[in-house]
Write a protein that holds these residues in place. Structure first.
Motif, PDB file in Angstrom:
ATOM      1  N   SER A  76       6.924  41.000  -1.024  1.00  0.00           N
ATOM      2  CA  SER A  76       6.686  39.689  -0.774  1.00  0.00           C
ATOM      3  C   SER A  76       5.321  39.171  -1.699  1.00  0.00           C
ATOM      4  N   PRO A  77       5.307  37.908  -2.035  1.00  0.00           N
ATOM      5  CA  PRO A  77       4.350  37.683  -2.738  1.00  0.00           C
ATOM      6  C   PRO A  77       3.066  37.404  -1.635  1.00  0.00           C
ATOM      7  N   PRO A  78       1.896  37.336  -2.106  1.00  0.00           N
ATOM      8  CA  PRO A  78       1.024  37.312  -1.346  1.00  0.00           C
ATOM      9  C   PRO A  78       0.936  35.832  -0.596  1.00  0.00           C
ATOM     10  N   ILE A  79       0.340  35.870   0.675  1.00  0.00           N
ATOM     11  CA  ILE A  79       0.331  34.510   1.482  1.00  0.00           C
ATOM     12  C   ILE A  79      -1.010  33.765   0.989  1.00  0.00           C
ATOM     13  N   ARG A  80      -0.822  32.580   0.527  1.00  0.00           N
ATOM     14  CA  ARG A  80      -1.795  31.569   0.334  1.00  0.00           C
ATOM     15  C   ARG A  80      -2.810  30.885   1.303  1.00  0.00           C
ATOM     16  N   ILE A  81      -3.976  31.460   1.123  1.00  0.00           N
ATOM     17  CA  ILE A  81      -4.758  30.656   2.173  1.00  0.00           C
ATOM     18  C   ILE A  81      -5.694  29.675   1.438  1.00  0.00           C
ATOM     19  N   HIS A  82      -5.565  28.419   1.725  1.00  0.00           N
ATOM     20  CA  HIS A  82      -6.767  27.548   1.054  1.00  0.00           C
ATOM     21  C   HIS A  82      -7.851  27.400   2.101  1.00  0.00           C
ATOM     22  N   TYR A  83      -8.893  27.713   1.562  1.00  0.00           N
ATOM     23  CA  TYR A  83     -10.186  27.980   2.343  1.00  0.00           C
ATOM     24  C   TYR A  83     -11.278  26.638   1.688  1.00  0.00           C
ATOM     25  N   PHE A  84     -11.596  25.757   2.534  1.00  0.00           N
ATOM     26  CA  PHE A  84     -12.320  24.544   2.165  1.00  0.00           C
ATOM     27  C   PHE A  84     -13.882  25.036   2.894  1.00  0.00           C
ATOM     28  N   THR A  85     -14.848  24.568   1.970  1.00  0.00           N
ATOM     29  CA  THR A  85     -16.235  24.662   2.610  1.00  0.00           C
ATOM     30  C   THR A  85     -17.026  23.681   1.799  1.00  0.00           C
ATOM     31  N   ASP A  86     -18.197  23.541   2.362  1.00  0.00           N
ATOM     32  CA  ASP A  86     -19.372  22.971   1.740  1.00  0.00           C
ATOM     33  C   ASP A  86     -20.407  24.177   1.571  1.00  0.00           C
ATOM     34  N   VAL A  87     -21.028  24.210   0.570  1.00  0.00           N
ATOM     35  CA  VAL A  87     -21.889  25.414   0.194  1.00  0.00           C
ATOM     36  C   VAL A  87     -23.190  25.325   1.320  1.00  0.00           C
ATOM     37  N   LEU A  88     -23.706  24.057   1.441  1.00  0.00           N
ATOM     38  CA  LEU A  88     -24.945  23.730   2.328  1.00  0.00           C
ATOM     39  C   LEU A  88     -24.479  23.885   3.923  1.00  0.00           C
ATOM     40  N   CYS A  89     -23.341  24.109   4.144  1.00  0.00           N
ATOM     41  CA  CYS A  89     -22.816  24.016   5.679  1.00  0.00           C
ATOM     42  C   CYS A  89     -23.079  25.424   6.426  1.00  0.00           C
ATOM     43  N   VAL A  90     -23.960  25.582   7.331  1.00  0.00           N
ATOM     44  CA  VAL A  90     -24.310  26.871   8.072  1.00  0.00           C
ATOM     45  C   VAL A  90     -23.210  27.495   8.421  1.00  0.00           C
ATOM     46  N   TRP A  91     -22.368  26.726   9.031  1.00  0.00           N
ATOM     47  CA  TRP A  91     -21.175  26.938   9.663  1.00  0.00           C
ATOM     48  C   TRP A  91     -20.327  27.914   8.675  1.00  0.00           C
ATOM     49  N   ALA A  92     -20.166  27.612   7.448  1.00  0.00           N
ATOM     50  CA  ALA A  92     -19.634  28.457   6.145  1.00  0.00           C
ATOM     51  C   ALA A  92     -20.246  29.511   6.024  1.00  0.00           C
ATOM     52  N   TYR A  93     -21.677  29.307   6.009  1.00  0.00           N
ATOM     53  CA  TYR A  93     -22.600  30.623   5.646  1.00  0.00           C
ATOM     54  C   TYR A  93     -22.431  31.632   6.818  1.00  0.00           C
ATOM     55  N   LEU A  94     -22.292  31.458   7.772  1.00  0.00           N
ATOM     56  CA  LEU A  94     -22.128  32.286   9.020  1.00  0.00           C
ATOM     57  C   LEU A  94     -20.640  32.798   9.024  1.00  0.00           C
ATOM     58  N   ALA A  95     -19.761  32.225   8.553  1.00  0.00           N
ATOM     59  CA  ALA A  95     -18.605  32.601   8.565  1.00  0.00           C
ATOM     60  C   ALA A  95     -17.960  33.571   7.218  1.00  0.00           C
ATOM     61  N   GLN A  96     -19.099  33.841   6.474  1.00  0.00           N
ATOM     62  CA  GLN A  96     -18.852  34.611   5.208  1.00  0.00           C
ATOM     63  C   GLN A  96     -18.265  35.891   5.691  1.00  0.00           C
ATOM     64  N   VAL A  97     -19.016  36.690   6.620  1.00  0.00           N
ATOM     65  CA  VAL A  97     -18.600  37.919   7.198  1.00  0.00           C
ATOM     66  C   VAL A  97     -17.029  38.053   7.572  1.00  0.00           C
ATOM     67  N   ARG A  98     -16.724  36.909   8.261  1.00  0.00           N
ATOM     68  CA  ARG A  98     -15.419  37.089   8.640  1.00  0.00           C
ATOM     69  C   ARG A  98     -14.380  36.841   7.503  1.00  0.00           C
ATOM     70  N   LEU A  99     -14.750  36.074   6.273  1.00  0.00           N
ATOM     71  CA  LEU A  99     -13.850  36.001   5.107  1.00  0.00           C
ATOM     72  C   LEU A  99     -13.860  37.372   4.627  1.00  0.00           C
ATOM     73  N   ASP A 100     -15.059  38.015   4.570  1.00  0.00           N
ATOM     74  CA  ASP A 100     -15.031  39.235   3.940  1.00  0.00           C
ATOM     75  C   ASP A 100     -14.148  40.353   4.635  1.00  0.00           C
ATOM     76  N   GLU A 101     -14.312  40.184   5.931  1.00  0.00           N
ATOM     77  CA  GLU A 101     -13.583  41.283   6.734  1.00  0.00           C
ATOM     78  C   GLU A 101     -11.964  40.794   6.441  1.00  0.00           C
ATOM     79  N   LEU A 102     -11.585  39.563   6.493  1.00  0.00           N
ATOM     80  CA  LEU A 102     -10.031  39.306   6.329  1.00  0.00           C
ATOM     81  C   LEU A 102      -9.522  39.776   4.958  1.00  0.00           C
TER      82      LEU A 102
END
Length: 234
Positions: A3-29
């Protein structure tokens, strides 16, 4: 048949602290599901004008200094994060749009095959593009650098041995700007409300904000388990 890979669209702003702390979750995924997913990175101007959003919006709460304290309060629960003591108090960027434009230029070179973008163990299994985005975030949150300044971004690129002249060309000829505006169009098409936001299943599943890793993974597993042809429940 694979099967082809599942596309995940990921939206952030580089200055958003919530995206900064969420990086570890994205890396884990990515670490656990690299062969099953494909991340499409998009950038949106939550902090398009920090003077309006912070200096004016936080006027009664201390402006930039107050927002810096707020950022520290957010990060208290995440001791793995490096955060400069004077974040937002010194070298506050005027906009995140400069960083986003530069990032889209780098991304365009990846798409054109001009940058080797294989995941690398030396980069904690991130691709070169993913590592560049992370280094831009670190430059602000960890080092309190003004990542709204083009010279700061060029220095990060040079340190990572990225082709600065070609990146500049992609900005000069409109390639990067067109890609950035396409991100904004996609933000509106998917009705993305903020940063970070995961869009799965072509918009049917939306995860916005400080979402835990297990919730993200559960949504992915639900898609992976779905049969290819499923009768409508309507």
């Amino acid at each position: 048949m694979i099967s082809p890979p599942i596309r995940i669209h990921y939206f952030t702003d580089v200055l958003c602290v919530w995206a900064y702390l969420a990086q570890v979750r994205l890396d884990e995924l990515i670490k656990h599901h690299a062969s099953e997913i494909e991340i499409s990175y998009h950038f949106m101007p939550i902090f398009g004008c920090t003077e309006h959003r912070i200096e004016d919006g936080w006027k009664d709460k201390g402006g930039y200094a107050g927002f810096g304290e707020h950022t520290h309060q957010v990060c208290k629960a995440y001791p793995y994060l490096a955060l400069h003591q004077d974040v937002w108090k010194i070298n506050a960027p005027k906009t995140s749009a400069t960083s986003h434009l530069f990032i889209k230029a780098v991304q365009s070179l990846v798409g054109a095959g001009m940058i080797n973008n294989e995941a690398c163990a030396d980069l904690q299994h991130r691709t070169l593009f993913e590592e560049f985005v992370w280094q831009v975030r670190l430059a602000f949150f960890q080092d309190a650098k003004d990542i709204g300044n083009m010279q700061v971004l060029k220095e990060i690129a040079r340190t990572m041995q990225l082709p600065v002249a070609q990146i500049e060309r992609a900005m000069d000829d409109g390639t990067a700007l067109a890609a950035l505006f396409r991100d904004i169009e996609l933000r509106d098409e998917f009705r993305v409300e903020g940063s970070p936001t995961y869009i799965l299943n072509e918009g049917r599943q939306k995860l916005y904000g400080n979402v835990g890793y297990r919730i993200i993974e559960a949504n992915l597993h639900e898609i992976l388990r779905q049969p290819k042809v499923e009768a409508s429940w309507c």
